[in-house]
Design a protein around this motif. Structure first.
Motif, PDB file in Angstrom:
ATOM      1  N   PRO A  63       0.795  -1.232   0.000  1.00 11.16           N
ATOM      2  CA  PRO A  63       0.000   0.000   0.000  1.00 11.16           C
ATOM      3  C   PRO A  63       0.830   1.286   0.000  1.00 11.16           C
ATOM      4  CG  PRO A  63      -0.176  -1.162   2.101  1.00 11.16           C
ATOM      5  CD  PRO A  63       0.471  -2.100   1.146  1.00 11.16           C
ATOM      6  N   HIS A  64       1.955   1.306   0.722  1.00 11.68           N
ATOM      7  CA  HIS A  64       2.730   2.538   0.830  1.00 11.68           C
ATOM      8  C   HIS A  64       3.495   2.874  -0.443  1.00 11.68           C
ATOM      9  CE1 HIS A  64       5.555  -0.655   1.993  1.00 11.68           C
ATOM     10  NE2 HIS A  64       6.521   0.155   1.616  1.00 11.68           N
ATOM     11  N   ARG A  65       3.569   1.923  -1.385  1.00 11.19           N
ATOM     12  CA  ARG A  65       4.253   2.194  -2.657  1.00 11.19           C
ATOM     13  C   ARG A  65       3.301   2.249  -3.845  1.00 11.19           C
ATOM     14  NH1 ARG A  65       8.031  -1.782  -0.580  1.00 11.19           N
ATOM     15  NH2 ARG A  65       6.960  -3.315  -1.874  1.00 11.19           N
ATOM     16  N   LEU A  66       2.020   2.038  -3.603  1.00  6.37           N
ATOM     17  CA  LEU A  66       1.074   1.893  -4.710  1.00  6.37           C
ATOM     18  C   LEU A  66       0.995   3.138  -5.586  1.00  6.37           C
ATOM     19  CD1 LEU A  66      -1.073   0.140  -6.112  1.00  6.37           C
ATOM     20  CD2 LEU A  66      -2.774   1.198  -4.616  1.00  6.37           C
ATOM     21  N   THR A  67       0.845   4.317  -5.005  1.00  2.00           N
ATOM     22  CA  THR A  67       0.665   5.526  -5.814  1.00  2.00           C
ATOM     23  C   THR A  67       1.898   5.789  -6.679  1.00  2.00           C
ATOM     24  OG1 THR A  67       1.393   6.865  -3.923  1.00  2.00           O
ATOM     25  CG2 THR A  67      -0.979   6.607  -4.245  1.00  2.00           C
ATOM     26  N   LYS A  68       3.089   5.564  -6.122  1.00  2.00           N
ATOM     27  CA  LYS A  68       4.320   5.765  -6.897  1.00  2.00           C
ATOM     28  C   LYS A  68       4.385   4.794  -8.069  1.00  2.00           C
ATOM     29  CE  LYS A  68       9.343   5.360  -6.680  1.00  2.00           C
ATOM     30  NZ  LYS A  68      10.516   4.987  -5.834  1.00  2.00           N
ATOM     31  N   THR A  69       4.063   3.544  -7.818  1.00  2.00           N
ATOM     32  CA  THR A  69       4.112   2.532  -8.882  1.00  2.00           C
ATOM     33  C   THR A  69       3.095   2.825  -9.974  1.00  2.00           C
ATOM     34  OG1 THR A  69       4.947   0.829  -7.390  1.00  2.00           O
ATOM     35  CG2 THR A  69       3.829   0.071  -9.385  1.00  2.00           C
ATOM     36  N   LEU A  70       1.898   3.228  -9.598  1.00  2.00           N
ATOM     37  CA  LEU A  70       0.882   3.566 -10.593  1.00  2.00           C
ATOM     38  C   LEU A  70       1.334   4.740 -11.456  1.00  2.00           C
ATOM     39  CD1 LEU A  70      -2.412   3.186  -8.511  1.00  2.00           C
ATOM     40  CD2 LEU A  70      -1.643   1.701 -10.376  1.00  2.00           C
ATOM     41  N   ALA A  71       1.978   5.728 -10.831  1.00  2.00           N
ATOM     42  CA  ALA A  71       2.471   6.881 -11.591  1.00  2.00           C
ATOM     43  C   ALA A  71       3.549   6.458 -12.580  1.00  2.00           C
ATOM     44  CB  ALA A  71       3.015   7.935 -10.635  1.00  2.00           C
ATOM     45  N   GLU A  72       4.427   5.565 -12.170  1.00  2.00           N
ATOM     46  CA  GLU A  72       5.483   5.067 -13.062  1.00  2.00           C
ATOM     47  C   GLU A  72       4.876   4.275 -14.217  1.00  2.00           C
ATOM     48  OE1 GLU A  72       9.349   4.417 -10.206  1.00  2.00           O
ATOM     49  OE2 GLU A  72       7.731   2.951 -10.087  1.00  2.00           O
ATOM     50  N   LEU A  73       3.880   3.467 -13.913  1.00  2.00           N
ATOM     51  CA  LEU A  73       3.221   2.682 -14.962  1.00  2.00           C
ATOM     52  C   LEU A  73       2.503   3.596 -15.950  1.00  2.00           C
ATOM     53  CD1 LEU A  73       1.825  -0.227 -12.764  1.00  2.00           C
ATOM     54  CD2 LEU A  73       3.577  -0.422 -14.543  1.00  2.00           C
ATOM     55  N   GLN A  74       1.883   4.657 -15.444  1.00  2.00           N
ATOM     56  CA  GLN A  74       1.211   5.603 -16.332  1.00  2.00           C
ATOM     57  C   GLN A  74       2.221   6.272 -17.257  1.00  2.00           C
ATOM     58  OE1 GLN A  74      -0.864   8.810 -14.407  1.00  2.00           O
ATOM     59  NE2 GLN A  74      -1.649   9.652 -16.296  1.00  2.00           N
ATOM     60  N   ASP A  75       3.345   6.690 -16.724  1.00  2.00           N
ATOM     61  CA  ASP A  75       4.378   7.327 -17.533  1.00  2.00           C
ATOM     62  C   ASP A  75       4.911   6.381 -18.602  1.00  2.00           C
ATOM     63  OD1 ASP A  75       4.145   9.630 -16.058  1.00  2.00           O
ATOM     64  OD2 ASP A  75       5.874   9.214 -14.767  1.00  2.00           O
ATOM     65  N   THR A  76       4.987   5.104 -18.265  1.00  2.00           N
ATOM     66  CA  THR A  76       5.585   4.122 -19.179  1.00  2.00           C
ATOM     67  C   THR A  76       4.587   3.559 -20.178  1.00  2.00           C
ATOM     68  OG1 THR A  76       7.130   3.463 -17.429  1.00  2.00           O
ATOM     69  CG2 THR A  76       6.890   1.957 -19.300  1.00  2.00           C
ATOM     70  N   LEU A  77       3.393   3.220 -19.702  1.00  2.00           N
ATOM     71  CA  LEU A  77       2.414   2.519 -20.535  1.00  2.00           C
ATOM     72  C   LEU A  77       1.359   3.445 -21.137  1.00  2.00           C
ATOM     73  CD1 LEU A  77       1.774  -0.584 -18.223  1.00  2.00           C
ATOM     74  CD2 LEU A  77       3.564  -0.267 -19.945  1.00  2.00           C
ATOM     75  N   GLY A  78       1.225   4.645 -20.580  1.00  2.00           N
ATOM     76  CA  GLY A  78       0.202   5.571 -21.066  1.00  2.00           C
ATOM     77  C   GLY A  78      -1.009   5.589 -20.154  1.00  2.00           C
ATOM     78  N   GLY A  79      -1.630   6.740 -20.036  1.00  2.00           N
ATOM     79  CA  GLY A  79      -2.745   6.907 -19.131  1.00  2.00           C
ATOM     80  C   GLY A  79      -3.995   6.161 -19.514  1.00  2.00           C
ATOM     81  N   ASP A  80      -4.124   5.781 -20.792  1.00  2.00           N
ATOM     82  CA  ASP A  80      -5.350   5.114 -21.229  1.00  2.00           C
ATOM     83  C   ASP A  80      -5.281   3.593 -21.111  1.00  2.00           C
ATOM     84  OD1 ASP A  80      -3.459   4.773 -23.196  1.00  2.00           O
ATOM     85  OD2 ASP A  80      -4.823   5.163 -24.878  1.00  2.00           O
ATOM     86  N   ARG A  81      -4.154   3.059 -20.622  1.00  2.00           N
ATOM     87  CA  ARG A  81      -4.019   1.604 -20.477  1.00  2.00           C
ATOM     88  C   ARG A  81      -4.965   1.097 -19.381  1.00  2.00           C
ATOM     89  NH1 ARG A  81       0.162  -2.047 -21.737  1.00  2.00           N
ATOM     90  NH2 ARG A  81       0.809  -0.433 -23.216  1.00  2.00           N
ATOM     91  N   LEU A  82      -5.680   0.005 -19.661  1.00  2.00           N
ATOM     92  CA  LEU A  82      -6.640  -0.551 -18.711  1.00  2.00           C
ATOM     93  C   LEU A  82      -5.943  -1.357 -17.625  1.00  2.00           C
ATOM     94  CD1 LEU A  82      -9.463  -1.736 -21.142  1.00  2.00           C
ATOM     95  CD2 LEU A  82      -9.456   0.312 -19.695  1.00  2.00           C
ATOM     96  N   ILE A  83      -6.461  -1.253 -16.405  1.00  2.00           N
ATOM     97  CA  ILE A  83      -5.893  -1.979 -15.277  1.00  2.00           C
ATOM     98  C   ILE A  83      -7.018  -2.370 -14.321  1.00  2.00           C
ATOM     99  CG2 ILE A  83      -5.423   0.224 -14.085  1.00  2.00           C
ATOM    100  CD1 ILE A  83      -3.094  -1.161 -12.655  1.00  2.00           C
ATOM    101  N   THR A  84      -6.907  -3.580 -13.770  1.00  2.00           N
ATOM    102  CA  THR A  84      -7.793  -4.006 -12.683  1.00  2.00           C
ATOM    103  C   THR A  84      -6.942  -4.097 -11.428  1.00  2.00           C
ATOM    104  OG1 THR A  84      -9.187  -5.294 -14.189  1.00  2.00           O
ATOM    105  CG2 THR A  84      -9.363  -5.777 -11.840  1.00  2.00           C
ATOM    106  N   ILE A  85      -7.363  -3.411 -10.379  1.00  2.00           N
ATOM    107  CA  ILE A  85      -6.618  -3.404  -9.122  1.00  2.00           C
ATOM    108  C   ILE A  85      -7.390  -4.221  -8.094  1.00  2.00           C
ATOM    109  CG2 ILE A  85      -5.692  -1.969  -7.271  1.00  2.00           C
ATOM    110  CD1 ILE A  85      -5.319   0.266  -9.266  1.00  2.00           C
TER     111      ILE A  85
END
Length: 292
Positions: A173-195
């Motif tokens: 949980p304490h790293r989730l927001t950072k990881t999501l931001a990195e994934l958005q930068d790498t994969l693009g904001g429109d990429r679908l994800i189920t959390i």
């Protein structure tokens, strides 16, 4: 143990990888309970955690610790015990041993020593999340936790940018927001994800987002619990479109000439250029002849 126990009488024992519940104790199998009861020794990732499980099912088998910080030396000790005739069962804090935990090293050493290894099927957070995610399940890439090392992490993220399979990532949980931001930068904001979070537990939940909306959501909602991220892979159509786009700044004539300078004849060069651009060879010919 389904006649497996007989192996001990004539030689080495066996290594049993025993899957334990990831939350709901009802998910343990009868076979795992029997093997844990009949084994000579249980190697547990955290004995303080595992004793609760063993006490719940009234299992009295002796335990020893086997974790990330002693996995090499302790594996040697366990291998010697098994070679001496002991049956050893391995359990992790939750889920299937060998999946993102030190059980992997013990299996390697056992196999190198000629010891029989078997895995008792049961819970695994990655499979549980994948099957309930709504993402494609035929092909998937399991990344577990992304590397902590910055350079290695950057390399792994770069590899994921062109991954066409569904991707599964674990996160705290304490790293989730950072990881999501990195994934958005790498994969693009429109990429679908189920959390998915707190799988099989009382507050189990799974939500579908784009990476952009996931980042926004967790900026306003504090992450709690353990998370599994199931991310759609890049479509093959998108990969092809991106490959074609890189040729837009080169004329057809220059494109064909590039291949000819590499030793291709004109016919082969036209065919290669047509493939790169996603068009027919006839289109390339007409462009070169000024008939397009």
């Amino acid at each position: 143990m389904d006649n497996e126990k007989n192996v001990k009488k004539d030689g080495p024992g066996m290594l049993y990888l025993c899957a334990t519940p990831i939350g709901n104790l009802e998910d343990i199998t009868y076979r795992v309970l029997r093997v844990l009861s009949e084994a000579d020794l249980i190697a547990a990732e955290d004995t303080r955690n595992s004793i609760k499980l063993l006490n719940h099912f009234e299992i009295k088998t002796p335990m020893t610790s086997y974790h990330e910080f002693n996995k090499y030396d302790k594996a040697k000790v366990l291998v010697d015990k098994i070679l001496g005739g002991m049956d050893v069962a391995v359990i992790t804090d939750a889920g299937t041993p060998g999946i993102s935990d030190p059980g992997e090293e013990l299996v390697k050493q056992c196999r190198a020593a000629g010891i029989r290894v078997t895995s008792l099927p049961g819970p695994a957070a990655c499979i549980t999340a994948l099957t309930m995610s709504g993402r494609e399940t035929r092909r998937f890439a399991f990344e577990a936790f992304l590397p902590a090392d910055k350079n290695e992490r950057k390399e792994v993220l770069a590899e994921l940018a062109c991954e066409t399979r569904t991707m599964i990532i674990y996160e705290a949980p304490h790293r989730l927001t950072k990881t999501l931001a990195e994934l958005q930068d790498t994969l693009g904001g429109d990429r679908l994800i189920t959390i998915c979070k707190e799988l099989t537990k009382r507050y189990e939940n799974s939500m579908e987002f784009t990476l952009e909306s996931a980042c926004e959501y967790y900026e306003n909602n504090e992450p709690r619990g353990e998370y599994v991220l199931v991310i759609a892979g890049k479509s093959r159509e998108q990969l092809k479109a991106e490959a074609r786009k890189q040729w837009e700044n080169m004329s057809v004539a220059e494109h064909v000439q590039m291949y000819m300078s590499q030793g291709m004849d004109k016919k082969e060069a036209m065919k290669a250029a047509a493939k790169d651009r996603g068009v027919s060879k006839r289109d390339i010919y007409q462009e070169l002849e000024g008939k397009a």
